[in-house]
Scaffold this motif. Structure first.
Motif, PDB file in Angstrom:
ATOM      1  N   GLU A   1     -69.018  26.295  -7.578  1.00  0.00           N
ATOM      2  CA  GLU A   1     -68.703  27.420  -6.807  1.00  0.00           C
ATOM      3  C   GLU A   1     -69.809  28.462  -6.820  1.00  0.00           C
ATOM      4  O   GLU A   1     -70.371  29.087  -5.688  1.00  0.00           O
ATOM      5  CB  GLU A   1     -67.471  28.270  -7.069  1.00  0.00           C
ATOM      6  CG  GLU A   1     -67.512  28.856  -8.407  1.00  0.00           C
ATOM      7  CD  GLU A   1     -66.067  29.317  -8.773  1.00  0.00           C
ATOM      8  OE1 GLU A   1     -65.774  30.148  -9.590  1.00  0.00           O
ATOM      9  OE2 GLU A   1     -65.132  29.070  -7.700  1.00  0.00           O
TER      10      GLU A   1
ATOM     11  N   VAL B   1     -73.061  27.266  -4.147  1.00  0.00           N
ATOM     12  CA  VAL B   1     -72.952  27.010  -2.844  1.00  0.00           C
ATOM     13  C   VAL B   1     -72.780  28.723  -2.164  1.00  0.00           C
ATOM     14  O   VAL B   1     -72.025  29.466  -2.605  1.00  0.00           O
ATOM     15  CB  VAL B   1     -71.671  26.468  -2.450  1.00  0.00           C
ATOM     16  CG1 VAL B   1     -71.799  24.870  -2.773  1.00  0.00           C
ATOM     17  CG2 VAL B   1     -70.313  27.015  -2.968  1.00  0.00           C
TER      18      VAL B   1
ATOM     19  N   ILE C   1     -63.898  23.509  -3.365  1.00  0.00           N
ATOM     20  CA  ILE C   1     -65.118  23.655  -4.250  1.00  0.00           C
ATOM     21  C   ILE C   1     -64.438  23.894  -5.907  1.00  0.00           C
ATOM     22  O   ILE C   1     -63.702  24.841  -5.695  1.00  0.00           O
ATOM     23  CB  ILE C   1     -65.954  24.717  -4.093  1.00  0.00           C
ATOM     24  CG1 ILE C   1     -65.433  26.190  -3.635  1.00  0.00           C
ATOM     25  CG2 ILE C   1     -66.650  24.292  -2.290  1.00  0.00           C
ATOM     26  CD1 ILE C   1     -66.325  27.097  -3.519  1.00  0.00           C
TER      27      ILE C   1
ATOM     28  N   ALA D   1     -66.280  26.432   0.438  1.00  0.00           N
ATOM     29  CA  ALA D   1     -67.738  26.612   0.595  1.00  0.00           C
ATOM     30  C   ALA D   1     -68.042  26.838   2.214  1.00  0.00           C
ATOM     31  O   ALA D   1     -68.719  27.728   2.486  1.00  0.00           O
ATOM     32  CB  ALA D   1     -68.555  25.313   0.147  1.00  0.00           C
TER      33      ALA D   1
END
Length: 577
Positions: A573, A576, A568, A538
């Motif tokens: 996912e 972010v 992540i 991220a």
């Protein structure tokens, strides 16, 4: 099907005139009637001249101004627009007349009208605003040159030579003039043009075009100048509506010309309506209604022998300057021209063709905005190139090809400029909480790059393939938070670069992939390639820690007691950036 018909019905209802239009027409009718009278006086010689230039005769120009002008005024999307035959449309019609004859032009106009109505139903009006200004200025300059050259035979008093290329016709007309000069016609054309151009500077509100034409007609009749060939007999009224011209078998071969006419009608009408909006505070046209109104106008005009029509910038400007506030002014202009058709046809038929040529020569000169051309030429080299190319193509080829060519060149140059904004820069590693010794050790084996700008077909190959040639490192970190957009080509090139680096034993880690860009990366397998080894992060600090963990596992650097950062997960996912 019921839903489709219901949507079409609702869309048609939205395009039809409403109570607001009627209320605006009642607001100040006296001012609108005066503006309509002024526009009619200006429009008469133009309608006659463009009718003659199109090859269908002066009566076709008058029929267009009356029928198309009234329908476009009622159903169009602008309160100030005045429609009728225009020079730009004449440029397109001349080769159609030469190849398919008058009936072909009428069929093309009818088909173009249907296409315009379809564009209105599809809400295509908004897309016309994306035509670049240099293309508009370029084809306006080209049109002005073509209109001026089209008048050379009548201005020289020679029969119009054969040919569908204006430069060829002009050359042949000059040759005919040298063999048999007609200085009377030249004098009439130059005198009318001079009166219009000088008078416009001296008294802009006075309709010098009609005054000059009347004076030329009186002189020709009183002096008995046979060399000043008149328009000829005109019908005292409009013909009965008829579809006798329609040849269903020829529709297929006329499809391309009809599309060209529809495109030009849409472009010129919306451009003219935009100009009118800019001339009066509080006015804003409805682009889809304007297309609908122009479509109905072009469907009806051929039934009465009229040529395809568009919004006319010059007449619309006169309408605004003389105080028009509603569509009543454009309706008045059409009604007055109808009265002239019925009551004054014998007088109009005596107007010398050379005088009309002078009107259109002056119109061509006034179409050229020197200030706008100079501004475009000085803006950027790309703008200057597009302007010149479009103008030359209009003169050498035809208007439709010129616009297409201008748009293609403008698009190519725009892509080139956008592609130049894409960069791949090597950036120093963020130190984070590592000691100076640890940071130096990491920097020896890790290199970080930041991708800025668009990662698409016009830019990706330029730097991502160079990325695959990086050497002397074990890990590459790609910081992608500043990537503005990714297309399939960019995603494929990125995947190829990552794959090549992996085969050389270099791990590739990424950080900051935006949620909106994940689909395209996933569709080509680039995202899966990164997920497979847990190499998508991220943030950049997480990616650096992930790279350190990778180097520790590979035995490249000594083990660090810090906890390994967790990449992540697929569950988080999407949340972010």
């Amino acid at each position: 099907m019921r839903l489709s018909f219901g949507r079409i019905g609702a869309r048609l209802t939205a395009l039809l005139p409403g109570r607001t239009d009627l209320a605006e027409m009642r607001r100040d009718p006296r001012r609108d009637l005066l503006a309509g009278l002024t526009v009619a006086i200006v429009a008469l010689p133009l309608a006659l001249g463009f009718g003659v230039s199109s090859g269908l005769g002066a009566e076709a120009g008058l029929a267009t101004a009356v029928i198309a002008g009234s329908l476009a005024a009622v159903f169009g999307g602008s309160n100030l627009q005045v429609s009728g035959p225009t020079g730009a449309m004449t440029v397109v019609l001349v080769p159609i007349v030469a190849e398919h004859g008058p009936s072909g032009v009428l069929t093309v106009g009818l088909m173009a009208g249907v296409m315009l109505v379809a564009l209105a139903l599809l809400r295509a009006g908004k897309y016309m605003q994306y035509v670049p200004a240099p293309v508009v200025e370029g084809f306006t300059l080209g049109i002005a040159c073509v209109i001026g050259l089209q008048q050379i035979p009548n201005a020289l008093g020679v029969p119009k030579p054969e040919g569908d290329r204006v430069l060829v016709v002009t050359w042949r007309a000059l040759e005919a003039f040298t063999r048999s000069p007609n200085w009377t016609a030249v004098a009439f054309a130059l005198a009318v043009a001079a009166v219009m151009l000088v008078g416009a500077r001296w008294r802009p509100k006075v309709p010098f075009s009609i005054l000059a034409v009347i004076a030329a007609t009186v002189v020709a009749q009183v002096a008995g100048l046979d060399a000043a060939k008149p328009i000829g007999d005109l019908p005292s009224g409009l013909p009965a509506p008829s579809l006798a011209f329609l040849d269903v078998g020829a529709v297929g071969s006329l499809l391309a010309p009809a599309a060209a006419v529809a495109a030009l009608a849409a472009l010129e009408s919306l451009l003219s309506a935009s100009v009118a909006d800019g001339m009066m505070v509080g006015q804003k046209h409805d682009a889809d209604r304007e297309l609908f109104g122009q479509g109905l106008a072009n469907i009806a005009a051929p039934l009465f022998g009229g040529v395809p029509a568009t919004g006319a910038i010059a007449r619309t400007a006169v309408n605004v300057r003389t105080g028009a506030g509603s569509r009543l002014a454009a309706l008045t202009h059409a009604a007055i021209l109808a009265v002239i058709v019925f009551a004054a046809a014998p007088l109009v038929s005596r107007i010398p063709l050379a005088a009309l040529a002078g009107v259109l020569l002056a119109t061509a000169v006034r179409m050229v905005e020197v200030g706008s051309l100079r501004a475009m030429a000085r803006a950027t080299r790309s703008d200057a190139l597009i302007l010149v190319l479009t103008a030359v193509a209009t003169l050498a080829l035809d208007l439709v090809y010129a616009v297409i060519l201008g748009l293609m060149v403008a698009g190519t140059l725009a892509l080139r400029a956008v592609a130049k904004q894409a960069r791949l820069d090597q950036v120093p590693l963020d130190r984070g909480d590592h000691s100076a010794e640890e940071h130096a050790l990491l920097a020896e084996h890790i290199v970080a790059y930041r991708i800025d700008g668009p990662l698409f077909f016009a830019a990706a190959h330029r730097f991502l393939l160079e990325l695959a040639e990086v050497a002397d490192v074990r890990v590459v970190i790609l910081r992608m938070s500043r990537v503005t957009t990714i297309d399939a080509t960019g995603a494929l090139v990125l995947k190829d670069a990552v794959d090549k680096l992996n085969r050389r034993g270099i791990a590739v880690l990424t950080s900051g992939i935006r949620p909106s860009q994940r689909q395209v990366l996933d569709s080509v397998g680039a995202l899966e390639l990164l997920r497979r080894e847990g190499r998508e992060y991220a943030t950049t600090p997480e990616a650096i820690q992930g790279a350190r963990n990778y180097l520790e596992c590979a035995g490249v650097i000594p083990t660090h007691p810090a906890q390994m950062s967790r990449p992540i997960s697929e569950e988080t996912e999407e949340t972010v950036g």
